[in-house]
Write a protein that holds these residues in place. Sequence first.
Motif, PDB file in Angstrom:
ATOM      1  N   UNK A 194       0.411  -1.351  -0.373  1.00 16.66           N
ATOM      2  CA  UNK A 194      -0.113  -0.260  -0.083  1.00 16.66           C
ATOM      3  C   UNK A 194       1.062   1.626   0.203  1.00 16.66           C
ATOM      4  N   UNK A 195       0.641   2.166  -0.798  1.00 13.38           N
ATOM      5  CA  UNK A 195       1.319   2.899  -0.715  1.00 13.38           C
ATOM      6  C   UNK A 195       0.433   4.776   0.926  1.00 13.38           C
ATOM      7  N   UNK A 217      -5.139  15.940 -12.664  1.00 17.13           N
ATOM      8  CA  UNK A 217      -5.192  14.640 -12.098  1.00 17.13           C
ATOM      9  C   UNK A 217      -3.725  14.716 -11.227  1.00 17.13           C
ATOM     10  N   UNK A 218      -3.454  14.910  -9.369  1.00 16.60           N
ATOM     11  CA  UNK A 218      -2.133  14.484  -9.118  1.00 16.60           C
ATOM     12  C   UNK A 218      -2.687  13.191  -8.154  1.00 16.60           C
ATOM     13  N   UNK A 219      -2.064  12.648  -8.196  1.00 15.46           N
ATOM     14  CA  UNK A 219      -1.244  11.498  -7.555  1.00 15.46           C
ATOM     15  C   UNK A 219      -0.469  12.217  -5.748  1.00 15.46           C
ATOM     16  N   UNK A 220      -1.284  11.980  -4.377  1.00 15.30           N
ATOM     17  CA  UNK A 220      -1.024  13.087  -4.085  1.00 15.30           C
ATOM     18  C   UNK A 220      -0.052  11.231  -2.669  1.00 15.30           C
ATOM     19  N   UNK A 221       0.693  11.173  -2.143  1.00 10.54           N
ATOM     20  CA  UNK A 221       1.277   9.773  -1.990  1.00 10.54           C
ATOM     21  C   UNK A 221       2.889   9.451  -1.989  1.00 10.54           C
ATOM     22  N   UNK A 222       2.889   9.013  -0.548  1.00  9.44           N
ATOM     23  CA  UNK A 222       4.385   8.901  -0.494  1.00  9.44           C
ATOM     24  C   UNK A 222       5.313   7.884  -1.546  1.00  9.44           C
ATOM     25  N   UNK A 281       7.561  16.062  -0.395  1.00 10.56           N
ATOM     26  CA  UNK A 281       6.978  15.508   0.114  1.00 10.56           C
ATOM     27  C   UNK A 281       7.511  15.434   1.602  1.00 10.56           C
ATOM     28  N   UNK A 282       7.617  15.820   3.667  1.00  9.61           N
ATOM     29  CA  UNK A 282       8.268  15.640   4.636  1.00  9.61           C
ATOM     30  C   UNK A 282       7.970  14.097   5.208  1.00  9.61           C
ATOM     31  N   UNK A 283       7.025  13.499   4.422  1.00  6.60           N
ATOM     32  CA  UNK A 283       7.061  11.950   4.652  1.00  6.60           C
ATOM     33  C   UNK A 283       7.160  11.383   4.203  1.00  6.60           C
ATOM     34  N   UNK A 284       8.437  11.146   3.486  1.00  8.15           N
ATOM     35  CA  UNK A 284       8.655  10.423   2.094  1.00  8.15           C
ATOM     36  C   UNK A 284       7.955   9.145   1.990  1.00  8.15           C
ATOM     37  N   UNK A 285       8.063   8.366   2.990  1.00  7.70           N
ATOM     38  CA  UNK A 285       8.434   6.780   3.365  1.00  7.70           C
ATOM     39  C   UNK A 285       8.074   6.318   4.787  1.00  7.70           C
ATOM     40  N   UNK A 286       7.523   5.648   4.956  1.00  7.12           N
ATOM     41  CA  UNK A 286       6.892   4.885   6.576  1.00  7.12           C
ATOM     42  C   UNK A 286       8.041   5.272   7.504  1.00  7.12           C
ATOM     43  N   UNK A 287       9.134   4.999   7.821  1.00  5.73           N
ATOM     44  CA  UNK A 287      10.250   5.136   7.999  1.00  5.73           C
ATOM     45  C   UNK A 287      10.357   6.029   8.364  1.00  5.73           C
ATOM     46  N   UNK A 288      10.880   6.969   7.817  1.00  5.99           N
ATOM     47  CA  UNK A 288      10.898   8.773   7.957  1.00  5.99           C
ATOM     48  C   UNK A 288       9.855   9.167   8.104  1.00  5.99           C
ATOM     49  N   UNK A 289       8.711   8.867   8.207  1.00  6.02           N
ATOM     50  CA  UNK A 289       7.674   9.155   9.291  1.00  6.02           C
ATOM     51  C   UNK A 289       7.163   8.878  10.482  1.00  6.02           C
ATOM     52  N   UNK A 290       7.525   7.234  10.418  1.00  5.19           N
ATOM     53  CA  UNK A 290       7.168   7.501  11.547  1.00  5.19           C
ATOM     54  C   UNK A 290       8.005   7.224  12.800  1.00  5.19           C
ATOM     55  N   UNK A 291       9.324   7.384  12.495  1.00  8.96           N
ATOM     56  CA  UNK A 291      10.558   7.827  13.456  1.00  8.96           C
ATOM     57  C   UNK A 291      10.043   8.760  13.502  1.00  8.96           C
TER      58      UNK A 291
END
Length: 302
Positions: A194-195, A217-222, A281-291
Motif C-alpha cells: 500500500x501507499x 489530476x495529481x497523485x498525492x502519496x509517499x 514530501x516531508x514524510x516520503x516513506x513510512x520509516x521517516x514518518x514513524x521515526x
Amino acid sequence: MPKAEGKLSDEGPLLIFGCGFSGEAIAAQANGKFNAVFGTTRSRANAARISHAGAKPLVFDGKALSPRLIAALADTTHLVISVAPGEEGDPVLNAFDSAAIELPALKWIGYLSTVGVYGNHDGAWVDEETQPRPVSKRSHQRLVAETGWSDFAETRGVPLAVFRLSGIYGPGRNAFINIEKGTARRLVKPGQVFNRVHRDDIASAVLLAAQKNADGIFNITDDEPAAPQDVVTFAHQLAGIAPPPVTDFVTAELSPMARSFYGENKRVSNAKSKAELGVAYAFPDYRTALRRMWQDGSWKPR
C-alpha cells in the motif's frame, strides 16, 4: 515542506467543504495566506476544533446551503472539496444545483479523491495516465464525483485540481495509536503493498496547487509502497515493544470493508506532483514518518 509565501489570494477566501482530518491540516497551513479561511462541518459541536485549526466554522448538513454559507461562497476565490460522495451523488454539487449557486469570484477548485479509483493492478505501478477501473462502490462513487466536478469547473471556466490520495495518516491516526489501543495486527498477504500519505503533505500539495491555479489530476502519496506488516513491525521497534504475531490474510477475521482494501494491490507514483506542483514530501516513506512522529510526539491526537 514547501509553503507558499504571502497571500495566495488578495480577492477572497478559501472555503474548505469538509474540514475534517485532512481539511484541518489544509486550514492550518492556509491560515495567513488568504483573506479568510472557512471550513464546513456537519455539527456545531466541531466549531471549536475548526477554529483551532485557523478556519471560520460554517455548518453544512450535507443537503442545503445555509444563508451564511451562501454569503461566504459569494466571495470565495478558492474552493476545496473534502466531502465523500454517497448513493445520491456528491452532496456539495447537489447543494450547489439546488441553490443555483453562481460563485462569481471563483478562481480555482481542488477536489480530494482517492487512489482507489485505479482499482487493482496486481502490484504494478500506476500514474495519472492509468485508466481508472474502480472495484469498490465507494471508489466508483469517487470517480463519478470527479467527473461531476470536472463538468462543474469547465462550465464556469475555472481550473480543477483532482488530488488522488493514498491511505491517510497523521496525529491520532497511525500505527502507534493502534499499539496504544491494543488493536495492532500483522496481517500478511504475500506481495501486498500500500501507499500512504501524511495529512500535512496533503495540505502542502493542495496549497501549492492553489498558488499555481493548477489544473489536472495529481497523485498525492509517499515514495515507497510497502507491505502493511512491515509498517506495524517498525512502529513496534520504535516503541520498544514486541510486535504481534503474524496473521495469515486468508484465515484472518476481517470486516468486508477491511478485506476489500486487500483486494486492491498497486504501487502509486507521485512523480507528477513533484514535477508540476513542486511538492517536497516531508514524510516520503513510512520509516521517516514513524521515526519523526515518535520522536516529536506528533503521533498523538491534537
